[in-house]
Design a protein around this motif. Structure first.
Motif, PDB file in Angstrom:
ATOM      1  N   HIS A   1      67.055  52.907  61.642  1.00  0.00           N
ATOM      2  CA  HIS A   1      68.178  53.731  61.543  1.00  0.00           C
ATOM      3  C   HIS A   1      68.490  54.113  60.038  1.00  0.00           C
ATOM      4  CE1 HIS A   1      71.654  56.167  62.408  1.00  0.00           C
ATOM      5  NE2 HIS A   1      72.358  55.448  61.664  1.00  0.00           N
ATOM      6  N   MET A   2      68.622  55.208  59.579  1.00  0.00           N
ATOM      7  CA  MET A   2      69.206  55.444  58.199  1.00  0.00           C
ATOM      8  C   MET A   2      70.290  56.544  58.101  1.00  0.00           C
ATOM      9  SD  MET A   2      66.646  57.445  55.346  1.00  0.00           S
ATOM     10  CE  MET A   2      67.272  58.139  53.827  1.00  0.00           C
ATOM     11  N   THR A   3      71.278  56.223  57.296  1.00  0.00           N
ATOM     12  CA  THR A   3      72.581  57.047  57.231  1.00  0.00           C
ATOM     13  C   THR A   3      73.059  56.914  55.711  1.00  0.00           C
ATOM     14  OG1 THR A   3      74.495  57.703  58.367  1.00  0.00           O
ATOM     15  CG2 THR A   3      74.177  55.193  57.675  1.00  0.00           C
ATOM     16  N   GLY A   4      73.988  57.798  55.505  1.00  0.00           N
ATOM     17  CA  GLY A   4      74.639  57.746  54.280  1.00  0.00           C
ATOM     18  C   GLY A   4      75.223  59.033  53.824  1.00  0.00           C
ATOM     19  N   HIS A   5      76.115  59.309  52.756  1.00  0.00           N
ATOM     20  CA  HIS A   5      76.745  60.247  52.267  1.00  0.00           C
ATOM     21  C   HIS A   5      76.181  60.934  51.030  1.00  0.00           C
ATOM     22  CE1 HIS A   5      79.937  58.189  54.643  1.00  0.00           C
ATOM     23  NE2 HIS A   5      80.492  59.469  54.656  1.00  0.00           N
ATOM     24  N   GLY A   6      75.402  59.965  50.389  1.00  0.00           N
ATOM     25  CA  GLY A   6      74.982  60.446  49.133  1.00  0.00           C
ATOM     26  C   GLY A   6      73.407  60.715  48.733  1.00  0.00           C
ATOM     27  N   ASN A   7      73.178  60.128  47.739  1.00  0.00           N
ATOM     28  CA  ASN A   7      71.782  60.243  46.709  1.00  0.00           C
ATOM     29  C   ASN A   7      70.608  59.230  47.679  1.00  0.00           C
ATOM     30  OD1 ASN A   7      69.753  61.344  45.263  1.00  0.00           O
ATOM     31  ND2 ASN A   7      70.033  59.641  43.950  1.00  0.00           N
ATOM     32  N   VAL A   8      69.607  60.001  47.983  1.00  0.00           N
ATOM     33  CA  VAL A   8      68.340  59.269  48.556  1.00  0.00           C
ATOM     34  C   VAL A   8      67.238  59.394  47.527  1.00  0.00           C
ATOM     35  CG1 VAL A   8      66.827  59.060  50.413  1.00  0.00           C
ATOM     36  CG2 VAL A   8      69.245  59.608  50.830  1.00  0.00           C
ATOM     37  N   PHE A   9      66.511  58.347  47.360  1.00  0.00           N
ATOM     38  CA  PHE A   9      65.353  58.288  46.785  1.00  0.00           C
ATOM     39  C   PHE A   9      64.276  57.247  47.254  1.00  0.00           C
ATOM     40  CE2 PHE A   9      62.275  57.003  43.528  1.00  0.00           C
ATOM     41  CZ  PHE A   9      61.771  58.004  42.923  1.00  0.00           C
ATOM     42  N   PHE A  10      63.184  57.744  47.731  1.00  0.00           N
ATOM     43  CA  PHE A  10      61.972  56.878  47.844  1.00  0.00           C
ATOM     44  C   PHE A  10      60.936  56.583  46.728  1.00  0.00           C
ATOM     45  CE2 PHE A  10      62.802  58.828  52.296  1.00  0.00           C
ATOM     46  CZ  PHE A  10      63.679  57.666  52.866  1.00  0.00           C
ATOM     47  N   SER A  11      60.886  55.541  46.388  1.00  0.00           N
ATOM     48  CA  SER A  11      59.722  55.202  45.265  1.00  0.00           C
ATOM     49  C   SER A  11      58.550  55.332  46.020  1.00  0.00           C
ATOM     50  CB  SER A  11      60.119  53.763  44.625  1.00  0.00           C
ATOM     51  OG  SER A  11      59.792  52.882  45.913  1.00  0.00           O
ATOM     52  N   ASP A  12      57.235  55.515  45.018  1.00  0.00           N
ATOM     53  CA  ASP A  12      56.141  55.783  45.624  1.00  0.00           C
ATOM     54  C   ASP A  12      55.568  54.584  46.555  1.00  0.00           C
ATOM     55  OD1 ASP A  12      55.573  57.981  43.998  1.00  0.00           O
ATOM     56  OD2 ASP A  12      54.412  56.997  42.571  1.00  0.00           O
ATOM     57  N   GLU A  13      56.253  53.303  46.308  1.00  0.00           N
ATOM     58  CA  GLU A  13      55.931  52.183  47.179  1.00  0.00           C
ATOM     59  C   GLU A  13      56.479  52.294  48.571  1.00  0.00           C
ATOM     60  OE1 GLU A  13      56.408  47.336  47.210  1.00  0.00           O
ATOM     61  OE2 GLU A  13      57.548  48.520  45.556  1.00  0.00           O
ATOM     62  N   ALA A  14      57.932  52.980  48.317  1.00  0.00           N
ATOM     63  CA  ALA A  14      58.571  52.903  49.821  1.00  0.00           C
ATOM     64  C   ALA A  14      57.860  54.124  50.689  1.00  0.00           C
ATOM     65  CB  ALA A  14      59.837  53.190  49.607  1.00  0.00           C
TER      66      ALA A  14
END
Length: 215
Positions: A77-90
């Motif tokens: 499960h993933m949640t939040g209000h603000g910035n999201v970033f996935f690195s290349d590894e992620a």
């Protein structure tokens, strides 16, 4: 899929066969509050174990987007209000996880949408988010929601959306927007939700869990 990834997936599946299944919260990069709604998943697990007879571990894990150990969790499960970033590894790790049988539920806690969509396009450039119709089995697998995804908290006066990404006809990612299920799963006193709203959110969450574990 390379041999190393396949071996990891097989090992994790063997492990899961002998253990109570555990779900996890995704810790991502970018500075967004991935840790929002700390009581939501524990409450959902308790509701599912009691009402739809799952045998989920009552301890909810936290898993980094870059951690190959994500393979052991059938539901993240993933949640939040603000910035999201996935690195290349992620991105590689999440792609392997989802292609290998995992499932990611993303619930907008209000404010994540503008940051999330570009990251999902990086995750699966060839795929589009597809709205699930009210007739989709997700809305009737345990409890019936004739109109589809329910509205739990009001934000911008727009209708709730259940958006999915499919890989080889399997729903691998569900993005719930303008609904705020996670807030509804929290302890009722956190948002002063009446019992009927709290129950409605939990029932929809139970539908998601049941669908994921059966498909």
């Amino acid at each position: 899929m390379n041999k190393r990834v396949l071996t990891t997936i097989i090992t994790c599946l063997v492990f899961l066969a002998s253990q109570a299944q555990q779900i996890a919260v995704l810790q991502y990069e970018g500075g967004g509050d991935w840790y929002s709604n700390p009581t939501s998943l524990p409450n959902l697990v308790k509701f599912c174990n009691k009402n739809i007879y799952t045998q989920l571990d009552t301890k909810v894990a936290t898993v980094l987007a870059t951690d190959t150990g994500i393979m052991q969790f059938p539901f993240v499960h993933m949640t939040g209000h603000g910035n999201v970033f996935f690195s290349d590894e992620a991105l590689v790790n999440l792609r392997n996880y989802l292609n290998g049988g995992g499932f990611l539920h993303i619930d907008d806690n209000y404010g994540i949408d503008e940051y999330l969509r570009p990251q999902l396009k990086r995750l699966f450039p060839e795929e589009e988010l597809i709205e699930l119709p009210a007739s989709h089995p997700l809305f009737s697998t345990a409890y019936t929601f004739e109109k589809g995804l329910p509205k739990i908290h009001e934000h911008d006066g727009t209708r709730p959306l259940a958006l999915g990404i499919f890989r080889e006809n399997r729903l691998v990612l569900l993005y719930t927007l303008e609904s705020d299920l996670g807030d509804g799963w929290e302890n009722p006193e956190v948002h002063n939700d009446p019992p009927a709203v709290h129950e409605k959110a939990l029932k929809m969450g139970a539908n998601i869990i049941k669908y994921v574990f059966e498909n």
